[in-house]
Design a protein around this motif. Structure first.
Motif, PDB file in Angstrom:
ATOM      1  N   UNK A  21       0.839  -1.207   0.000  1.00 30.18           N
ATOM      2  CA  UNK A  21       0.000   0.000   0.000  1.00 30.18           C
ATOM      3  C   UNK A  21       0.868   1.249   0.000  1.00 30.18           C
ATOM      4  N   UNK A  22       1.965   1.239   0.747  1.00 27.40           N
ATOM      5  CA  UNK A  22       2.865   2.391   0.787  1.00 27.40           C
ATOM      6  C   UNK A  22       3.548   2.608  -0.558  1.00 27.40           C
ATOM      7  N   UNK A  23       3.989   1.533  -1.194  1.00 27.07           N
ATOM      8  CA  UNK A  23       4.631   1.643  -2.506  1.00 27.07           C
ATOM      9  C   UNK A  23       3.638   2.177  -3.531  1.00 27.07           C
ATOM     10  N   UNK A  24       2.418   1.688  -3.505  1.00 30.43           N
ATOM     11  CA  UNK A  24       1.396   2.165  -4.433  1.00 30.43           C
ATOM     12  C   UNK A  24       1.122   3.649  -4.220  1.00 30.43           C
ATOM     13  N   UNK A  25       1.078   4.074  -2.976  1.00 27.51           N
ATOM     14  CA  UNK A  25       0.842   5.487  -2.676  1.00 27.51           C
ATOM     15  C   UNK A  25       2.015   6.345  -3.137  1.00 27.51           C
ATOM     16  N   UNK A  26       3.240   5.873  -2.916  1.00 23.81           N
ATOM     17  CA  UNK A  26       4.431   6.641  -3.286  1.00 23.81           C
ATOM     18  C   UNK A  26       4.601   6.770  -4.797  1.00 23.81           C
ATOM     19  N   UNK A  27       4.277   5.725  -5.546  1.00 17.98           N
ATOM     20  CA  UNK A  27       4.453   5.764  -6.986  1.00 17.98           C
ATOM     21  C   UNK A  27       3.272   6.375  -7.702  1.00 17.98           C
ATOM     22  N   UNK A  28       2.157   6.532  -7.053  1.00 20.04           N
ATOM     23  CA  UNK A  28       1.000   7.163  -7.659  1.00 20.04           C
ATOM     24  C   UNK A  28       0.269   6.288  -8.646  1.00 20.04           C
ATOM     25  N   UNK A  29       0.379   4.986  -8.492  1.00 21.38           N
ATOM     26  CA  UNK A  29      -0.279   4.065  -9.419  1.00 21.38           C
ATOM     27  C   UNK A  29      -1.790   4.218  -9.344  1.00 21.38           C
ATOM     28  N   UNK A  30      -2.323   4.367  -8.170  1.00 22.58           N
ATOM     29  CA  UNK A  30      -3.767   4.462  -8.019  1.00 22.58           C
ATOM     30  C   UNK A  30      -4.297   5.808  -8.496  1.00 22.58           C
ATOM     31  N   UNK A  31      -3.462   6.832  -8.478  1.00 23.22           N
ATOM     32  CA  UNK A  31      -3.931   8.175  -8.804  1.00 23.22           C
ATOM     33  C   UNK A  31      -4.114   8.392 -10.299  1.00 23.22           C
ATOM     34  N   UNK A  32      -3.348   7.708 -11.125  1.00 24.01           N
ATOM     35  CA  UNK A  32      -3.469   7.949 -12.559  1.00 24.01           C
ATOM     36  C   UNK A  32      -3.214   6.666 -13.340  1.00 24.01           C
ATOM     37  N   UNK A  33      -3.794   6.621 -14.510  1.00 30.51           N
ATOM     38  CA  UNK A  33      -3.609   5.445 -15.352  1.00 30.51           C
ATOM     39  C   UNK A  33      -2.322   5.578 -16.158  1.00 30.51           C
ATOM     40  N   UNK A  34      -1.933   4.521 -16.786  1.00 31.33           N
ATOM     41  CA  UNK A  34      -0.723   4.536 -17.601  1.00 31.33           C
ATOM     42  C   UNK A  34      -0.880   5.476 -18.787  1.00 31.33           C
ATOM     43  N   UNK A  35      -2.084   5.509 -19.370  1.00 30.44           N
ATOM     44  CA  UNK A  35      -2.320   6.400 -20.498  1.00 30.44           C
ATOM     45  C   UNK A  35      -2.214   7.861 -20.073  1.00 30.44           C
ATOM     46  N   UNK A  36      -2.761   8.197 -18.918  1.00 25.87           N
ATOM     47  CA  UNK A  36      -2.693   9.577 -18.428  1.00 25.87           C
ATOM     48  C   UNK A  36      -1.252   9.982 -18.155  1.00 25.87           C
ATOM     49  N   UNK A  37      -0.451   9.076 -17.601  1.00 29.89           N
ATOM     50  CA  UNK A  37       0.954   9.381 -17.357  1.00 29.89           C
ATOM     51  C   UNK A  37       1.715   9.568 -18.662  1.00 29.89           C
ATOM     52  N   UNK A  38       1.411   8.736 -19.663  1.00 28.59           N
ATOM     53  CA  UNK A  38       2.090   8.853 -20.956  1.00 28.59           C
ATOM     54  C   UNK A  38       1.734  10.170 -21.642  1.00 28.59           C
ATOM     55  N   UNK A  39       0.473  10.555 -21.579  1.00 29.18           N
ATOM     56  CA  UNK A  39       0.055  11.825 -22.181  1.00 29.18           C
ATOM     57  C   UNK A  39       0.718  12.989 -21.457  1.00 29.18           C
ATOM     58  N   UNK A  40       0.781  12.904 -20.147  1.00 28.28           N
ATOM     59  CA  UNK A  40       1.417  13.969 -19.369  1.00 28.28           C
ATOM     60  C   UNK A  40       2.902  14.088 -19.709  1.00 28.28           C
ATOM     61  N   UNK A  41       3.586  12.966 -19.829  1.00 26.58           N
ATOM     62  CA  UNK A  41       5.008  12.989 -20.185  1.00 26.58           C
ATOM     63  C   UNK A  41       5.223  13.559 -21.582  1.00 26.58           C
ATOM     64  N   UNK A  42       4.346  13.182 -22.533  1.00 21.34           N
ATOM     65  CA  UNK A  42       4.475  13.695 -23.894  1.00 21.34           C
ATOM     66  C   UNK A  42       4.220  15.203 -23.929  1.00 21.34           C
ATOM     67  N   UNK A  43       3.213  15.664 -23.197  1.00 19.99           N
ATOM     68  CA  UNK A  43       2.916  17.098 -23.153  1.00 19.99           C
ATOM     69  C   UNK A  43       4.088  17.862 -22.544  1.00 19.99           C
ATOM     70  N   UNK A  44       4.630  17.345 -21.454  1.00 17.25           N
ATOM     71  CA  UNK A  44       5.771  18.011 -20.822  1.00 17.25           C
ATOM     72  C   UNK A  44       6.984  18.032 -21.745  1.00 17.25           C
TER      73      UNK A  44
END
Length: 88
Positions: A21-44
């Motif tokens: 649970x701590x690892x999941x919270x630290x990495x933000x897996x529950x907060x965003x999907x893989x697609x959202x992270x990829x779009x965010x990285x591409x935009x940045x």
């Protein structure tokens, strides 16, 4: 009779769940999907957030260069597709 391994203890299971649970919270897996992270990285990447914000020439040069490279990639991809579909 239980099917548990003799060394397995309930406190180890609780500790393992807490760590996961701590690892999941630290990495933000529950907060965003893989697609959202990829779009965010591409935009940045395309907006040049890694360039020095104090140097306007570097910032805009990075943005223009990355947009031109994207346009060139799209144009070459279309050219390759048309070339291959016409039979070479």
């Amino acid at each position: 009779m239980t099917n548990r391994h003799p060394r397995e203890r309930p406190d180890r299971t609780v500790e393992a769940r807490r760590i996961l649970a701590q690892v999941e919270k630290d990495t933000g897996i529950a907060a965003s999907s893989a697609l959202a992270r990829a779009v965010s990285r591409a935009r940045n990447h395309m907006t040049g957030t890694d360039a020095d914000p104090e140097d306007w020439a570097e910032l805009w040069g990075t943005r223009v260069g990355r947009l031109l490279s994207l346009a060139a990639f799209v144009a070459l991809s279309i050219y390759l597709y048309r070339f291959l579909t016409r039979g070479g």
